[in-house]
Design an enzyme around this catalytic site. Structure first.
Site, PDB file in Angstrom:
ATOM      1  N   TYR A 126      35.393  43.603  33.694  1.00  0.00           N
ATOM      2  CA  TYR A 126      35.061  43.940  35.075  1.00  0.00           C
ATOM      3  C   TYR A 126      36.118  44.910  35.578  1.00  0.00           C
ATOM      4  CZ  TYR A 126      34.219  43.324  40.098  1.00  0.00           C
ATOM      5  OH  TYR A 126      33.963  43.532  41.435  1.00  0.00           O
TER       6      TYR A 126
ATOM      7  N   ASP B 191      42.952  48.765  32.161  1.00  0.00           N
ATOM      8  CA  ASP B 191      42.797  48.178  33.485  1.00  0.00           C
ATOM      9  C   ASP B 191      43.713  46.961  33.531  1.00  0.00           C
ATOM     10  OD1 ASP B 191      42.087  46.683  35.690  1.00  0.00           O
ATOM     11  OD2 ASP B 191      39.954  47.184  35.543  1.00  0.00           O
TER      12      ASP B 191
ATOM     13  N   LYS C  22      46.339  43.908  42.958  1.00  0.00           N
ATOM     14  CA  LYS C  22      46.845  42.526  42.997  1.00  0.00           C
ATOM     15  C   LYS C  22      48.370  42.427  43.130  1.00  0.00           C
ATOM     16  CE  LYS C  22      42.710  40.998  40.533  1.00  0.00           C
ATOM     17  NZ  LYS C  22      41.780  40.374  41.446  1.00  0.00           N
TER      18      LYS C  22
HETATM   19  N1  HOZ Z   1      38.942  40.330  39.846  1.00  0.00           N
HETATM   20  C1  HOZ Z   1      38.614  39.348  40.822  1.00  0.00           C
HETATM   21  C2  HOZ Z   1      37.668  38.322  40.254  1.00  0.00           C
HETATM   22  N2  HOZ Z   1      37.583  38.332  38.899  1.00  0.00           N
HETATM   23  C3  HOZ Z   1      38.096  40.022  41.989  1.00  0.00           C
HETATM   24  C4  HOZ Z   1      38.027  39.177  43.162  1.00  0.00           C
HETATM   25  C5  HOZ Z   1      36.824  39.535  43.952  1.00  0.00           C
HETATM   26  O1  HOZ Z   1      35.898  40.161  43.416  1.00  0.00           O
HETATM   27  O2  HOZ Z   1      36.810  39.161  45.107  1.00  0.00           O
END
Ligand code: HOZ
Length: 425
Positions: A142, A237, A265
């Protein structure tokens, strides 16, 4: 009705699904979300006053724990000087120098406001630099919610079972080539077919949005070699792994350097921040030096810089944090593994440093397809049990557990005991 429930039923009238990001919804575990009022260290307090041991850590940023006094103090000081200037500041120079000093492959960095933005921008820079259009991404990874990357994506889209989002025109994803994580032959085949058209390969060096899926031995090294050979930009990433697995993230942990790296983050200390950086010759394609346009009213925001600088400086000055996180990771995830063995549970525990998770499947989880085999009904029961006993996990099988420097051995013992009681039933 609890206060969290009252807030949720009010929220759904005004916010889609009652939440500002789908991963916060508890739909996949058949519950309604807890509304959080405050947090400190490794603990969250909800709107009803319930206290939870938190293994989400705001999805990664809170590596030092919630409401870290040092970070709060720096933020307070910055706030008093003004919230945003839309002009260059000394703090941005400090932040850029700090990141470059901590990550050898990053010679130049541009601040943005989220991980999504960082990835979009890095890909644009890679395309501008190479003059090519196609990108390779991995199933189950992702990279935020930009159009071109919502192809076989992990995280909330995987939880919802809609890996290819609607609302994304075909034209936006026609240059996105999906490959199988940990399967280098799937990447080689794409290079054979599209050789001189591939601008970038983007990868989460540790898959952390399909649950936790570590790279198999040699996978990242082979990606590096393929990219070098084909003059393709390798983008790591590191929105999740950056400054978490080690000071220089997964690149240090696995000894592989990326050409461009994306962050979010941890570098914001809890404030909304992202960044992308890398080799100078690539980064200098970005405007106003080069012709790749990328901008942002709040980019490099002084309050966000203050929080991020405070957190990163602490990590730089206290490398023992990483040794402690590694040890606590071994204690927690090693303990989970041991529990599975002892109780003869046919489950998998995957782990890298302070990241980990349990999959409810008898087979090893190495990619998107094997992660999808996890029994999500079993996860739902496990999640509910943990929450009822004050342990706050991500409400999805396909997310990671995050340890912070605030978690104690006692917290971990309690967590393992609570898991044990669930599996005993
Ligand atoms: N990378 C986070 C979840 N895997 C993102 C948090 C979100 O999408 O709010």
């Amino acid at each position: 009705m609890t206060r969290s429930e009252e807030l949720f039923y009010e929220a759904v009238n005004f916010i889609p699904g009652g939440v500002n990001s789908p991963v916060r919804a508890f739909g996949s575990v058949g519950m309604t979300p807890r509304f959080i009022k405050s947090a400190e260290g490794a603990y969250l307090i909800d709107a009803d006053g319930n206290r939870y041991l938190d293994y989400i850590g705001s999805w990664g940023p809170m590596i030092l724990g919630h409401a870290n006094p040092l970070v709060l103090q720096r933020v307070e000081e910055a706030c008093k000087k003004g919230l945003s200037f839309g002009a260059a500041t000394e703090a941005e120079v400090d932040m850029a120098k700090l990141i470059c000093s901590m990550v050898p492959s990053v010679e130049m960095v541009r601040m943005v406001n989220s991980g999504t933005e960082a990835v979009m921008s890095a890909i644009r820079a890679a395309r501008g630099y190479t003059g090519r259009d196609k990108i390779i991404k991995f199933e189950g990874c992702y990279h935020g919610h930009s159009d071109a990357l919502l192809v076989k994506a992990g995280s909330g889209v995987m939880t919802a079972g809609v890996p290819d989002s609607s609302g994304v025109p075909e034209g936006c994803t026609q240059d996105t080539l999906p490959a199988a994580y940990n399967d280098i032959s799937s990447v080689e085949k794409l290079f054979e077919s599209y050789n001189k058209e591939i601008a970038a390969v983007i990868v989460e060096p540790v898959g952390a949005n399909m649950g936790v899926v570590p790279p198999v031995k040699g996978f990242l090294q082979k990606l590096r070699a393929l990219c070098t050979e084909n003059k393709t930009v390798l983008i790591f990433d590191e929105v999740i792994t950056g400054f978490r697995l080690a000071m220089a993230g997964a690149q240090e942990y696995y000894g592989v350097e990326a050409d461009l790296t994306t962050y979010g983050k941890i570098i914001g200390g809890g404030m909304p921040v992202g960044a992308y950086g890398g080799k100078k010759d690539i980064m200098e394609v970005v405007a106003p030096v080069g012709s790749v346009y990328q901008a942002g009213t709040l980019s490099g925001n002084p309050v966000a810089m203050a929080a991020g600088i405070a957190q990163l400086t602490y990590l730089k000055d206290h490398p023992e944090v990483y040794r402690r996180l590694e040890k606590m990771g071994e204690l927690l995830y090693g303990g989970m593994k041991e529990l599975c063995e002892r109780e003869k549970l046919p489950y998998q525990v995957n782990r890298v440093g302070s990241l980990g998770c349990m999959f409810f499947t008898p087979d090893p989880v190495v990619d998107y397809t094997s992660a999808k085999k996890s029994d999500t009904e079993m996860f739902r029961l496990y999640f509910r049990h943990m929450l009822e006993h004050g342990i706050y996990l991500a409400p999805s099988q396909f997310e990671a557990m995050f340890l912070s420097d605030s978690h104690t051995e006692e917290d971990i013992r309690y967590t393992l005991d609570t898991m044990h009681r669930f599996f005993e039933k």
